[in-house]
Design an enzyme around this catalytic site. Sequence first.
Site, PDB file in Angstrom:
ATOM      1  N   GLU A 220       9.174 -11.780 -21.608  1.00 20.25           N
ATOM      2  CA  GLU A 220       8.859 -10.413 -21.213  1.00 20.25           C
ATOM      3  C   GLU A 220       7.734  -9.839 -22.094  1.00 20.25           C
ATOM      4  OE1 GLU A 220       9.248  -8.737 -18.728  1.00 20.25           O
ATOM      5  OE2 GLU A 220       9.016  -6.647 -19.270  1.00 20.25           O
TER       6      GLU A 220
ATOM      7  N   ASN B 178       1.528  -0.142   5.890  1.00 17.98           N
ATOM      8  CA  ASN B 178       1.893  -0.814   4.642  1.00 17.98           C
ATOM      9  C   ASN B 178       2.736  -2.021   5.035  1.00 17.98           C
ATOM     10  OD1 ASN B 178       2.874  -1.534   2.069  1.00 17.98           O
ATOM     11  ND2 ASN B 178       4.583  -0.105   2.278  1.00 17.98           N
ATOM     12  N   GLY B 179       2.377  -3.190   4.532  1.00 15.75           N
ATOM     13  CA  GLY B 179       3.147  -4.390   4.870  1.00 15.75           C
ATOM     14  C   GLY B 179       2.198  -5.511   5.223  1.00 15.75           C
TER      15      GLY B 179
ATOM     16  N   LYS C 258       2.611  -1.654  -8.235  1.00 15.59           N
ATOM     17  CA  LYS C 258       3.959  -1.448  -8.770  1.00 15.59           C
ATOM     18  C   LYS C 258       5.008  -2.151  -7.926  1.00 15.59           C
ATOM     19  CE  LYS C 258       7.063   0.640 -11.362  1.00 15.59           C
ATOM     20  NZ  LYS C 258       7.280   0.009 -12.667  1.00 15.59           N
TER      21      LYS C 258
ATOM     22  N   LYS D  97       4.100  -8.468 -20.641  1.00 18.13           N
ATOM     23  CA  LYS D  97       3.568  -7.139 -20.944  1.00 18.13           C
ATOM     24  C   LYS D  97       2.138  -7.275 -21.465  1.00 18.13           C
ATOM     25  CE  LYS D  97       5.850  -4.731 -19.269  1.00 18.13           C
ATOM     26  NZ  LYS D  97       6.781  -5.433 -18.505  1.00 18.13           N
TER      27      LYS D  97
ATOM     28  N   HIS E 207       5.435 -30.065 -28.144  1.00 17.73           N
ATOM     29  CA  HIS E 207       5.305 -31.110 -27.112  1.00 17.73           C
ATOM     30  C   HIS E 207       4.019 -30.933 -26.306  1.00 17.73           C
ATOM     31  CE1 HIS E 207       9.191 -32.831 -27.995  1.00 17.73           C
ATOM     32  NE2 HIS E 207       9.656 -31.592 -28.092  1.00 17.73           N
TER      33      HIS E 207
ATOM     34  N   CYS F 223       0.856  -1.167   0.000  1.00 20.90           N
ATOM     35  CA  CYS F 223       0.000   0.000   0.000  1.00 20.90           C
ATOM     36  C   CYS F 223       0.896   1.221   0.000  1.00 20.90           C
ATOM     37  CB  CYS F 223      -0.858   0.028   1.266  1.00 20.90           C
ATOM     38  SG  CYS F 223      -1.722  -1.511   1.591  1.00 20.90           S
TER      39      CYS F 223
ATOM     40  N   ARG G   6       0.933   2.023  -5.909  1.00 21.17           N
ATOM     41  CA  ARG G   6       1.209   0.995  -4.904  1.00 21.17           C
ATOM     42  C   ARG G   6      -0.035   0.227  -4.491  1.00 21.17           C
ATOM     43  NH1 ARG G   6       6.109   1.644  -2.542  1.00 21.17           N
ATOM     44  NH2 ARG G   6       5.429   0.409  -0.792  1.00 21.17           N
TER      45      ARG G   6
ATOM     46  N   TRP H 123      -3.890  -1.732  -1.249  1.00 27.81           N
ATOM     47  CA  TRP H 123      -3.942  -2.899  -2.121  1.00 27.81           C
ATOM     48  C   TRP H 123      -4.202  -4.072  -1.184  1.00 27.81           C
ATOM     49  CZ3 TRP H 123      -1.214  -7.508  -2.977  1.00 27.81           C
ATOM     50  CH2 TRP H 123      -1.417  -8.104  -4.226  1.00 27.81           C
TER      51      TRP H 123
ATOM     52  N   GLU I   6      -0.310  -8.393 -18.535  1.00 27.49           N
ATOM     53  CA  GLU I   6      -0.553  -7.513 -17.384  1.00 27.49           C
ATOM     54  C   GLU I   6      -1.319  -6.262 -17.736  1.00 27.49           C
ATOM     55  OE1 GLU I   6       2.892  -6.068 -15.238  1.00 27.49           O
ATOM     56  OE2 GLU I   6       4.073  -5.918 -17.048  1.00 27.49           O
TER      57      GLU I   6
HETATM   58  C1  AGP Z   1       6.472  -5.965 -14.597  1.00 24.77           C
HETATM   59  O1  AGP Z   1       5.899  -5.139 -15.529  1.00 24.77           O
HETATM   60  C2  AGP Z   1       5.817  -6.025 -13.290  1.00 24.77           C
HETATM   61  N1  AGP Z   1       5.381  -4.785 -12.828  1.00 24.77           N
HETATM   62  C3  AGP Z   1       6.484  -6.918 -12.264  1.00 24.77           C
HETATM   63  O2  AGP Z   1       6.652  -8.171 -12.861  1.00 24.77           O
HETATM   64  C4  AGP Z   1       7.827  -6.453 -11.661  1.00 24.77           C
HETATM   65  O3  AGP Z   1       8.854  -6.535 -12.604  1.00 24.77           O
HETATM   66  C5  AGP Z   1       8.122  -7.337 -10.432  1.00 24.77           C
HETATM   67  O4  AGP Z   1       7.086  -7.177  -9.501  1.00 24.77           O
HETATM   68  C6  AGP Z   1       9.451  -7.023  -9.791  1.00 24.77           C
HETATM   69  O5  AGP Z   1       9.487  -5.734  -9.257  1.00 24.77           O
HETATM   70  P1  AGP Z   1      10.845  -5.077  -8.805  1.00 24.77           P
HETATM   71  O6  AGP Z   1      11.690  -4.925 -10.026  1.00 24.77           O
HETATM   72  O7  AGP Z   1      10.447  -3.756  -8.216  1.00 24.77           O
HETATM   73  O8  AGP Z   1      11.475  -5.985  -7.809  1.00 24.77           O
END
Ligand code: AGP
Length: 612
Positions: free
Chosen positions: A485, A102-103, A607, A489, A508, A2, A27, A76, A492
């Site tokens: 990757e 937060n946590g 994030k 993208k 396979h 959060c 966040r 969150w 997500e």
């Molecule tokens: C990628 O677009 C994501 N937001 C997510 O996979 C991210 O890379 C992952 O949570 C790792 O975050 P960090 O680099 O802050 O450790």
Amino acid sequence: MCGIVGYNGSSNAAEILLEGLSKLEYRGYDSAGLAVRSGTNDVVIVKAKGRLRVLAEKTNDGKALKGTLGIGHTRWATHGEPSENNAHPHVSDDRNVVGVHNGIIENYQELKEKLLRHDYTFYSNTDTEVAIKLIDYYMKKYKEGPIDSIARAMTRIKGSYALAVIFKDYPEEFYVARKDSPMVIGIAEGASFIASDVPAILKHTRNVYYIGNQQIARIGKGTVEFFDIDREPVELQMEEVTWDAEAAEKGGFEHFMIKEIHEQPKAVKDTLNAFIKDGRIDLSEAGLSDEYIASINNVTIVACGSAYHVGLAGQYVIEKLVRIPVRVDLASEFRYRDPILNADDLVIVISQSGETADSLAALRLAKERGVSTLGIVNVVGSSIAREADHVFYTLAGPEIAVATTKAYSAQLAVMYGLAVQFAKVRGQIDEETYAQLIAEMETLPKKMERVLEDKERIQWFAAKYSNAKDMFFIGRGIDYAISMEGSLKMKEISYVHSEAYAAGELKHGTISLVEDGTLVVGVCTQNSLYEKTRSNMAEVKTRGAYLMGLTSYGNYAIEDTADFTVYIPRTSEYFATTLAIIPLQLLGYYLSVARGLNVDKPRNLAKSVTVE
Ligand code: AGP
């Protein structure tokens, strides 16, 4: 996971808090709340389910709430569904203690039972309410002040927290405490600010303290005092934030993500410039001497999400160039695997935020085992940056969009620097190859700009396929890492089901999912694997797939197989990821825009993932 903010000064707190929270919405954004007070008046709490704008509307952008001291939160959900009841701030039964958190408090059930036995009642399903009531419990039991009560609660709480707490009988100040969750404290003339991340306070001050793990702080109006968990005063060094607040704004782009995609050439250039000096790589700022590099026998790369994909691309480059074994592990797996580590290993933890809970735990585990650690981190002063033995900062600047782009590219640049320097120091490449690879690395930012110039074609393609339901990304070697990757993208931000497959593995099992019109992206940047992947592309085409090819200029024969082709400038095969990822980022972005989705804040995501 959060965002929290706090303010103590002479202006209207709620307006400042809402503005700060707007910078932290990445966040978490399922509910938000504020607690403000003026003098000895009772604390006023307002909460709202949904985006921050709902809370802003409810409070007339904060103007309806009067008070010069306050705390705020954007949530969150972890414990308890998103609802107004579960939104923060939380209060003790008699409103003696009000707090945001937060946590994650791992032993909250056990603590809750203890408090229930002492006649506390609970109105939410959150772990935070338990923490607030535990502080209240100790305050009443020992008849002590806030620092003592918070310290006593901290010795009982297991897990992670950044807490900001207001006490009814202490109207001139509020208190914060932290363990394993980020918190920055900013000091200005007559006013103090706290936040989970620097952009939330940058408008007001650049003078900040990063409160240490298991420390407590008393926040006055422009003053702060720190204490350790034994309640002893501690001195911390004030630091100055040097980067620009403007860098965290959209700057004319429609979304942060597209702005950050365009910032990639600069992010890579700045990151390369930090370690390429006079045509040579210098890793001394990260404390990696030649003697040390020569002594490493194994590399383990640990990370989550896109940072993990950087590790996968890095694995190919390091193994090929340096000829030492590289293992890449998801941090959430590594930490519970009881990994086999040796004294001459190097554990590299890659993280944009430097706060990802699993990555941080992996780092700590490696350190406990006595293994040397290197953090590749974007956020200065973050937990991973502070705790790793060696730190390499990526110079991507603040990244706001939940989907990472420029931090990913900057992390890759660091991996290239490590691979080339390790190879040179360990005698795997000669002086000429060393110079060529460095020179090629330095051409990447310009080549990235060229890829970006071609974005309209991807936009057109994305608009055409905006109704896609399933998508596959295939490639071999580094192209497989790129595919992973690209696929992430797509998932997500566009919510299109997509999978990345090693091209040779498709037959396979997964190929049975391919039917008429299924979109398949074939990534072919590696010369030695080009024909192999092309024949795998032909296999899916025969089964009805619509094929997008992604390869380097010159490989025009791909058009015999692919229905639509995107070309990238030629570069060393080791560095192709940097160029090939851009069209895939653009594809995810434009598909999300075409589908009318919230590009920068996709559903269910945050994030910075500071919980397990
Ligand atoms: C990628 O677009 C994501 N937001 C997510 O996979 C991210 O890379 C992952 O949570 C790792 O975050 P960090 O680099 O802050 O450790």
